[in-house]
Design a protein around this motif. Sequence first.
Motif, short mmCIF file in Angstrom:
data_model
loop_
_atom_site.label_atom_id
_atom_site.label_comp_id
_atom_site.label_asym_id
_atom_site.label_seq_id
_atom_site.Cartn_x
_atom_site.Cartn_y
_atom_site.Cartn_z
N TYR A 199 0.83 -1.21 0.00
CA TYR A 199 0.00 0.00 0.00
C TYR A 199 0.86 1.26 0.00
O TYR A 199 0.41 2.33 -0.42
CB TYR A 199 -0.93 0.00 1.21
N PHE A 200 2.10 1.14 0.44
CA PHE A 200 3.03 2.27 0.44
C PHE A 200 3.90 2.25 -0.81
O PHE A 200 4.09 3.28 -1.46
CB PHE A 200 3.92 2.23 1.69
N TYR A 201 4.44 1.08 -1.14
CA TYR A 201 5.40 0.98 -2.24
C TYR A 201 4.75 1.06 -3.62
O TYR A 201 5.40 1.41 -4.60
CB TYR A 201 6.18 -0.33 -2.13
N GLN A 202 3.45 0.68 -3.70
CA GLN A 202 2.74 0.71 -5.00
C GLN A 202 1.35 1.32 -4.82
O GLN A 202 0.36 0.82 -5.35
CB GLN A 202 2.63 -0.71 -5.56
N HIS A 203 1.29 2.42 -4.11
CA HIS A 203 0.01 3.00 -3.72
C HIS A 203 -0.90 3.26 -4.91
O HIS A 203 -2.05 2.83 -4.95
CB HIS A 203 0.24 4.30 -2.94
N ASP A 204 -0.40 3.98 -5.90
CA ASP A 204 -1.26 4.38 -7.02
C ASP A 204 -1.73 3.17 -7.82
O ASP A 204 -2.89 3.12 -8.28
CB ASP A 204 -0.53 5.36 -7.93
N GLU A 205 -0.87 2.18 -7.98
CA GLU A 205 -1.25 0.96 -8.69
C GLU A 205 -2.35 0.22 -7.93
O GLU A 205 -3.30 -0.29 -8.53
CB GLU A 205 -0.03 0.07 -8.87
N VAL A 206 -2.22 0.16 -6.59
CA VAL A 206 -3.24 -0.52 -5.78
C VAL A 206 -4.57 0.23 -5.87
O VAL A 206 -5.64 -0.41 -5.96
CB VAL A 206 -2.78 -0.62 -4.32
N VAL A 207 -4.54 1.56 -5.86
CA VAL A 207 -5.78 2.33 -5.98
C VAL A 207 -6.52 1.97 -7.26
O VAL A 207 -7.74 1.75 -7.27
CB VAL A 207 -5.48 3.84 -5.92
N GLU A 208 -5.79 1.89 -8.36
CA GLU A 208 -6.42 1.55 -9.64
C GLU A 208 -6.98 0.13 -9.61
O GLU A 208 -8.08 -0.13 -10.13
CB GLU A 208 -5.42 1.70 -10.79
N GLU A 209 -6.26 -0.80 -8.99
CA GLU A 209 -6.76 -2.17 -8.88
C GLU A 209 -8.05 -2.22 -8.07
O GLU A 209 -9.00 -2.92 -8.44
CB GLU A 209 -5.71 -3.05 -8.21
N LEU A 210 -8.09 -1.48 -6.96
CA LEU A 210 -9.27 -1.49 -6.10
C LEU A 210 -10.46 -0.85 -6.81
O LEU A 210 -11.61 -1.30 -6.65
CB LEU A 210 -8.97 -0.75 -4.80
N ARG A 211 -10.22 0.18 -7.58
CA ARG A 211 -11.31 0.80 -8.33
C ARG A 211 -11.88 -0.16 -9.36
O ARG A 211 -13.09 -0.17 -9.62
CB ARG A 211 -10.81 2.07 -9.02
N GLU A 212 -11.03 -1.00 -9.91
CA GLU A 212 -11.46 -1.92 -10.95
C GLU A 212 -12.11 -3.17 -10.37
O GLU A 212 -13.16 -3.63 -10.86
CB GLU A 212 -10.24 -2.33 -11.79
N LYS A 213 -11.53 -3.72 -9.29
CA LYS A 213 -11.97 -5.02 -8.77
C LYS A 213 -12.98 -4.91 -7.64
O LYS A 213 -13.67 -5.88 -7.32
CB LYS A 213 -10.76 -5.82 -8.29
N GLY A 214 -13.05 -3.77 -6.98
CA GLY A 214 -13.92 -3.64 -5.83
C GLY A 214 -13.22 -4.00 -4.54
O GLY A 214 -12.07 -4.47 -4.54
N SER A 215 -13.89 -3.82 -3.44
CA SER A 215 -13.27 -3.96 -2.13
C SER A 215 -13.16 -5.41 -1.70
O SER A 215 -13.93 -6.28 -2.11
CB SER A 215 -14.06 -3.17 -1.08
N ARG A 216 -12.21 -5.66 -0.82
CA ARG A 216 -12.07 -6.97 -0.19
C ARG A 216 -13.29 -7.26 0.68
O ARG A 216 -13.70 -8.41 0.83
CB ARG A 216 -10.79 -6.97 0.65
N ALA A 217 -13.89 -6.21 1.24
CA ALA A 217 -15.05 -6.39 2.13
C ALA A 217 -16.18 -7.12 1.42
O ALA A 217 -16.85 -7.97 2.01
CB ALA A 217 -15.53 -5.05 2.65
N GLY A 218 -16.41 -6.81 0.15
CA GLY A 218 -17.47 -7.49 -0.59
C GLY A 218 -17.20 -8.97 -0.73
O GLY A 218 -18.10 -9.80 -0.61
N GLN A 219 -15.93 -9.31 -0.99
CA GLN A 219 -15.56 -10.72 -1.12
C GLN A 219 -15.75 -11.44 0.22
O GLN A 219 -16.28 -12.56 0.27
CB GLN A 219 -14.11 -10.83 -1.57
N VAL A 220 -15.30 -10.80 1.30
CA VAL A 220 -15.41 -11.41 2.63
C VAL A 220 -16.87 -11.59 3.02
O VAL A 220 -17.26 -12.61 3.61
CB VAL A 220 -14.65 -10.58 3.68
N ALA A 221 -17.70 -10.60 2.72
CA ALA A 221 -19.13 -10.70 3.06
C ALA A 221 -19.77 -11.90 2.37
O ALA A 221 -20.58 -12.61 2.97
CB ALA A 221 -19.85 -9.41 2.69
#
Length: 429
Positions: A253-275
Amino acid sequence: MSLKLAIVGGGSTYTPELIDGFARLRDRLPIGELVLIDPAAERLELIGGLARRIFAKQGHPGTITTTQDLDAGVADADAVLLQLRIGGQAARGEDETWPLECGCVGQETTGAGGLAKALRTVPVVLDIAEKVRRANPAAWIVDFTNPVGIVTRALLDAGHKAVGLCNVAIGFQRKFAAHLEVAPELIRLDHVGLNHLTWERGVTLLDAPGAAGGREVLPELLAGFGPQIAADLQLPLPAIQRLGVVPSYYLRYFYQHDEVVEELREKGSRAGQVAAIERELLTMYADPTLDAKPELLGKRGGAFYSEAAVQLLAALLGTGGVAHDVQVVNTRNDGILPFLPDEAVIEVPAEVGAGGVKALPQRPVEPLYRGLIAAVTAYEELALEAALKGGRDRVEAALLAHPLVGQLDLAEQLTDRLLAHNGQYLDWA
């Protein structure tokens, strides 16, 4: 010796993982009574029923009871385990969503979402801890509740007999041992940092469990198993090789912050998967023939937590067969990392025994890691102040201090969203 343990948040779908560990490792941790405490009555009965069946199948003689009454549940407990999620998966989903609107990572323990969780959680945990202290001042409080570093510091600052526990270190230990085809007890980690902000700077292969000395094998691991390690961390192998250490996967989340943001916008949150996983698990738990933790639970997260919990509790309560043990925990700095305040909570190997928890001396931390550790410690101090005292200005100051925010306009925008999404949980908002 027969122990009474209580789990606050015992209605969690994750609880059967702990139950399975308690049953398998009962010789190390002799539990006479286990109390599951949770306000969600229906879930609590489902989990309680499965827990009793797991104990029965594995021949554990202990009793398992359930209650919504916190005071009754913690009475006379030797240790109380905290695994809370204030607001449930719905609040987690929001924590992982609204920061993305500002171009920031949405994650339940890191960044703005982690601050929201801390604000909701700290007051509740402190109220629970006071009830534990009134019921039994000698009881240990073991915190699994995220953000573990902030919550553990809140408990220690309030004078509670507490220690924080995370599964990152034991996860690395188990994976490195598997790579080398040795017993996990032969792997000792040079693990340093804060909760969810750690690096493995060395890995020692011991001649025998608990032995002194040993052979450094981190270069061997990186050379022989680099691609597998990099895949687990979702970090580029050349970067790991260049660093010569193994970062916690939260460092992405620190070393690849911007890349992770784009991934999360595309794939959705982990919370939805866990739910979705939780809904399926609850259906499985309702089956009266189920008497073992289902394989699906492994996708819920928290691998090896039960083993870590048993090791820690056995050492603290004096049932492990040794006077003390070395384990990675969250505890007071007390001068171990000289660039941090003594009262900071760090995650390092510590000597754990019936007399308490004491972090072990660490070799100097390299500037590349030292700077980030210091910055996040400052954020955590401000986050705790905001959780204890409230106030928009304190929230905004904590966000401004966070290395993943650090800009005036961004801190203001995130504060607006945090308060809008969490007003029902914050008395002062």
